[in-house]
Write a protein that holds these residues in place. Structure first.
Motif, PDB file in Angstrom:
ATOM      1  N   THR A 128     -19.682   7.108 -27.590  1.00 49.53           N
ATOM      2  CA  THR A 128     -19.554   6.299 -29.081  1.00 49.53           C
ATOM      3  C   THR A 128     -21.087   6.563 -29.448  1.00 49.53           C
ATOM      4  O   THR A 128     -21.531   6.054 -30.806  1.00 49.53           O
ATOM      5  N   LYS A 129     -22.032   7.185 -28.777  1.00 48.54           N
ATOM      6  CA  LYS A 129     -23.370   7.349 -29.168  1.00 48.54           C
ATOM      7  C   LYS A 129     -23.990   8.624 -29.074  1.00 48.54           C
ATOM      8  O   LYS A 129     -23.670   9.220 -28.197  1.00 48.54           O
ATOM      9  N   LEU A 135     -30.206   7.374 -34.004  1.00 46.53           N
ATOM     10  CA  LEU A 135     -28.963   7.142 -33.095  1.00 46.53           C
ATOM     11  C   LEU A 135     -27.835   7.013 -34.150  1.00 46.53           C
ATOM     12  O   LEU A 135     -27.832   6.317 -35.014  1.00 46.53           O
ATOM     13  N   PHE A 136     -26.746   7.922 -33.845  1.00 45.32           N
ATOM     14  CA  PHE A 136     -25.520   7.740 -34.419  1.00 45.32           C
ATOM     15  C   PHE A 136     -24.527   7.086 -33.527  1.00 45.32           C
ATOM     16  O   PHE A 136     -24.308   7.256 -32.362  1.00 45.32           O
ATOM     17  N   LEU A 147     -32.042  -0.815 -36.379  1.00 44.75           N
ATOM     18  CA  LEU A 147     -32.603  -0.079 -37.838  1.00 44.75           C
ATOM     19  C   LEU A 147     -32.386   1.367 -37.734  1.00 44.75           C
ATOM     20  O   LEU A 147     -32.236   1.726 -39.062  1.00 44.75           O
ATOM     21  N   ASP A 148     -32.658   1.915 -36.702  1.00 47.61           N
ATOM     22  CA  ASP A 148     -32.593   3.299 -36.542  1.00 47.61           C
ATOM     23  C   ASP A 148     -31.273   4.068 -36.270  1.00 47.61           C
ATOM     24  O   ASP A 148     -31.148   5.230 -36.014  1.00 47.61           O
ATOM     25  N   THR A 149     -30.202   3.070 -36.416  1.00 47.79           N
ATOM     26  CA  THR A 149     -28.878   3.338 -36.020  1.00 47.79           C
ATOM     27  C   THR A 149     -28.094   3.580 -36.969  1.00 47.79           C
ATOM     28  O   THR A 149     -28.121   2.768 -37.925  1.00 47.79           O
ATOM     29  N   ASP A 166     -26.405  15.716 -44.274  1.00 53.92           N
ATOM     30  CA  ASP A 166     -26.713  14.388 -44.806  1.00 53.92           C
ATOM     31  C   ASP A 166     -27.803  13.903 -44.238  1.00 53.92           C
ATOM     32  O   ASP A 166     -28.702  13.246 -44.825  1.00 53.92           O
ATOM     33  N   ALA A 167     -27.842  13.851 -42.964  1.00 54.24           N
ATOM     34  CA  ALA A 167     -28.871  13.121 -42.100  1.00 54.24           C
ATOM     35  C   ALA A 167     -30.168  13.665 -42.391  1.00 54.24           C
ATOM     36  O   ALA A 167     -31.216  13.107 -42.607  1.00 54.24           O
ATOM     37  N   ILE A 168     -30.282  15.100 -42.573  1.00 50.85           N
ATOM     38  CA  ILE A 168     -31.454  15.680 -42.785  1.00 50.85           C
ATOM     39  C   ILE A 168     -32.074  15.263 -44.253  1.00 50.85           C
ATOM     40  O   ILE A 168     -33.163  15.224 -44.450  1.00 50.85           O
TER      41      ILE A 168
END
Length: 170
Positions: A46-47, A80-81, A101-103, A115-117
């Protein structure tokens, strides 16, 4: 580029990205060069962790004088996804930490790398886009770029609605 969690090696999958779609959405931004080197590392089912570096040469439009100028972006990427499960929601209700917060929470185990970039590039842009701190902007009267030449409109301040207040100063 869509990447499924199952396509990512537990030891890491490396990606070099030179172009992404959707960067034309922001007016006044032209991406001259984009270079992203990143690794996706699957932590569990899941990560997935993204680590890398984003470098770009941009042409931005100055907010004061409307002239184009060059800016370089060089930022580290670390995200982190996570695909949320019922058990993880119960844990999140009890405890919330700063690293969360960075997830990025995903509905399904698929990462949209473009999209992330794109989001990280937008976050690297300045809030106030200025060609220089000494930028004088444009003349409110004639529209001339005051960085290139003075237009003389400042001498004719009698048209201002505040010109009447000049008599009070004397």
């Amino acid at each position: 580029m869509l990447i499924r969690f199952t396509e990512i090696s537990p030891h890491g999958s490396h990606y070099d990205v030179r172009t992404i779609e959707g960067l034309d959405d922001l007016p006044g931004l032209v991406v001259d060069l984009l270079e992203v080197r990143c690794s996706l590392i699957r932590k569990d089912d899941t990560k997935v962790e993204l680590q890398g570096r984003l470098k770009s040469d941009l042409t931005l439009e100055c907010d004061r004088c409307l002239s184009p100028y060059q800016r370089q972006v060089d930022v580290a990427l670390q995200m982190l996804f996570e695909v949320e499960t019922d058990a993880s929601w119960q844990v999140k209700d009890l405890e919330y930490r700063i690293p969360d917060l960075d997830t990025t929470v995903l509905d399904e185990p698929v990462i949209d790398l473009d999209d992330a970039i794109r989001q990280q590039l937008y976050l690297a842009l300045p809030m106030k886009s200025l060609c220089s701190e000494q930028c004088k902007g444009i003349c409110a009267n004639c529209g001339a770029n005051r960085n290139l030449a003075s237009c003389g409109c400042a001498d004719q301040c009698g048209n201002s609605p505040f010109a009447v207040l000049a008599h009070l100063k004397k």
